[in-house]
Each structure stands twice: as C-alpha cells, then as structure tokens.
Enzyme design. Structure first.
Site, mmCIF file in Angstrom:
data_model
loop_
_atom_site.group_PDB
_atom_site.id
_atom_site.type_symbol
_atom_site.label_atom_id
_atom_site.label_comp_id
_atom_site.label_asym_id
_atom_site.label_seq_id
_atom_site.Cartn_x
_atom_site.Cartn_y
_atom_site.Cartn_z
ATOM 1 C CB SER A 123 108.397 54.455 -27.759
ATOM 2 O OG SER A 123 109.439 55.596 -27.595
ATOM 3 C CE1 TYR A 154 106.592 51.406 -27.231
ATOM 4 C CE2 TYR A 154 108.447 50.681 -28.611
ATOM 5 C CZ TYR A 154 107.085 51.035 -28.490
ATOM 6 O OH TYR A 154 106.214 50.525 -29.532
ATOM 7 N N GLY A 155 111.043 52.721 -22.632
ATOM 8 C CA GLY A 155 112.447 52.320 -21.731
ATOM 9 C C GLY A 155 112.290 51.971 -20.472
ATOM 10 C CB THR A 208 114.004 51.359 -25.862
ATOM 11 O OG1 THR A 208 114.485 52.505 -24.778
ATOM 12 C CG2 THR A 208 113.624 50.445 -24.816
ATOM 13 C CD GLU A 267 106.950 61.262 -26.569
ATOM 14 O OE1 GLU A 267 105.869 61.546 -26.982
ATOM 15 O OE2 GLU A 267 107.782 60.798 -27.413
ATOM 16 C CB CYS A 279 117.321 57.791 -25.504
ATOM 17 S SG CYS A 279 115.476 58.096 -25.635
ATOM 18 C CB THR A 280 115.746 58.192 -31.208
ATOM 19 O OG1 THR A 280 114.808 57.620 -30.726
ATOM 20 C CG2 THR A 280 116.804 57.384 -31.714
ATOM 21 C CG HIS A 281 112.355 60.686 -26.767
ATOM 22 N ND1 HIS A 281 112.142 59.625 -27.484
ATOM 23 C CD2 HIS A 281 111.146 61.026 -26.695
ATOM 24 C CE1 HIS A 281 110.713 59.208 -27.550
ATOM 25 N NE2 HIS A 281 110.114 60.068 -26.995
#
Ligand code: DGL
Length: 271
Positions: free
Chosen positions: A11, A42-43, A75, A151, A185-187
């Site tokens: 995302s 997206y989550g 997600t 972000e 979550c890849t973040h």
C-alpha cells in the site's frame, strides 16, 4: 534461468522492508515495486476494498511480465489472500513465511502478532501458526497508527511519539508473556529498532520482509528461475502519489538514493 523481473507491491512504503531483504538475498534479481501511496492505508479498509486494490496492483505489475508476484503487504497477504492465489505466476504474501519463522523461533510457544486491523480481523496468522503449532498461544494486536507514523517518516529510534505508540500497542503482548513477535505488517520492520527497544532484548522479532525474501529465494531456486548470476539487479519504483516522501524514506531504508528510479503512475489509468 529466468531474466524477468520480480513484481513487489504494498500500500505504500512498507514493502520496502521486503525489497531491502531481497537486495541482500537476491542481488541478481530485477525488481519492479509498486507502492500505492495514493490509497494508503489499506489496513483500515474492508476486505472487499483490499481485494479490489490488490487485484489492480497485481494487474499493473503483470504488465511488466513479472516471473513472480510478491505481496509485500500484510493486509493483502491476509485479507486478500484469495486474489493472490488466483494468479498464474508463482506468488507469495508474508503470512506463511512469517508464521513458520515464528513457530521455529519461539521457546515458550507464546507468539505476539502486530498487524493492521484488517490483518488481525482476518485471523490468518492464527490459522497459519496453529497449523504448525496447535498449542501456541497467540496475542494479536492491531496497530493502525504505526502505519501513518512510518509514512510520515517518524522512524527515528528516539522519536517520542512513535515510542509512546509502540509501548502502548505492545503492552498486552509483553504482559501476555510472548517471547516472539511477528511484525505482521511490512511497515513494522522499519520500526524494528523502536519495537525491540520497548519489548526488550529477550523478545525475538520476526521481520516479515526478511522471512518473505527468504521464501522468494527458495521458490526461485526450487523452480530454477533465478536471474543470471553475473547480472547486478536493478530496481524500479512506482508510486501512485507524489514521489518525494516515498523517496525520502526509501533512501534511508535502502541506503541509496532511488530518486532517479522512482516514478509516479496514475493507477486509475492503468486499471
Ligand atoms: N504494509 C501494509 C501491511 O503490511 C499496509 C498497511 C496499511 O496500508 O494499512 O499491512
């Protein structure tokens, strides 16, 4: 040998944790990355919306004739796993590789999962972990604010706001006695130093990007689909909003200036 690129998407910025690991483990592979920065996060969205976005992202990547599609997004991997499973190319998300790494790492069989709301609601990590280790106790926490903090580039290890948010999110996991936490979550691997600092050194963090990159490497080897070993892998990045913020964080994470290989793409024209 297969010289086609690997398509990777998320995302936004999170999937760079997979790219970072792929660059180390798969230095000969070309990567096409799509970060849907115009529609992140997206989550917090419904399963149906995540499925629609995932299908569009995959369609864009398939226009590059990718040999493998990698959902570097927890997600999508959990809430839109069906979309991924329907494509012809080999594909993966983060769920299986991360669950396996966690089941192997835990000593006391108590595993924490940090993910987005969509991921936690899907129950996908619980299913994968229980398939490997039926008695595992799983403590899942949705951590939506952490996506925005990444972000916004609030990723410094001493950032007060991010540390406070991490502390609050991981409290139930630590109180529940988990010795292993999946950064689902890849973040979140981008925040690993902050999460480790607050969880303590006795807790093993599972970097979903690293686990996924290792899985991609295994698939390419098994299928004899690696690129020429003399080729130096090239990355191209596409984002669906302005490139500046993405490049600022990417330059830190990947330890190189990617500005010249990052372009805006109007995802609505592509789909
Ligand atoms: N990087 C994402 C994930 O792994 C997405 C977070 C979001 O867009 O909410 O879930």
């Amino acid at each position: 040998m297969d010289k086609r690129p690997i398509g990777v998407f998320d995302s936004g910025l999170g999937g760079l944790s997979t790219v970072r690991a792929m660059k180390k483990l798969l230095p000969n592979e070309d990567i096409i990355y799509f970060g849907d920065t115009g529609r992140v996060p997206y989550g917090t969205r419904s399963k149906e919306t995540v499925e629609t976005y995932a299908a569009q992202d995959i369609k864009f990547l398939r226009s590059f004739s990718c040999k493998m599609i990698v959902a570097a997004c927890g997600t999508v991997s959990t809430a839109a796993a069906d979309v991924l499973s329907r494509i012809d190319e080999p594909s993966t998300g983060i769920t299986k590789p991360s669950a396996k790494a966690a089941a192997e790492a835990t000593k006391n069989n108590v595993i924490g999962v940090m993910g987005t709301s969509a991921t936690v609601n899907s129950g996908a990590f619980d299913n994968e972990i229980h398939a490997l280790s039926p008695d595992a106790k799983i403590i899942s926490v949705s951590c939506p604010l952490l996506v925005s903090l990444v972000e916004s580039n609030w990723i410094d290890i001493d950032d007060e706001v991010t540390n406070a948010a991490v502390r609050r999110y991981i409290a139930p996991i630590i109180e529940g006695g988990a010795d292993t936490i999946i950064l689902g979550c890849t973040h979140f691997p981008i925040l690993a130093p902050i999460i480790q600092k607050n969880a303590g050194n006795g807790v093993t963090l599972i970097d979903s990007g690293l686990a996924e990159a290792q899985y991609v490497k295994n698939v390419l080897e098994e299928k004899d689909m690696q690129n020429d070993l003399n080729h130096a892998g090239v990355q191209r990045f596409f984002v669906s909003d302005k490139t500046q913020n993405f490049c600022d964080v990417a330059n830190i994470l990947l330890s190189e200036d990617i500005s010249d290989s990052c372009e805006f793409v109007d995802i609505f024209k592509v789909i």
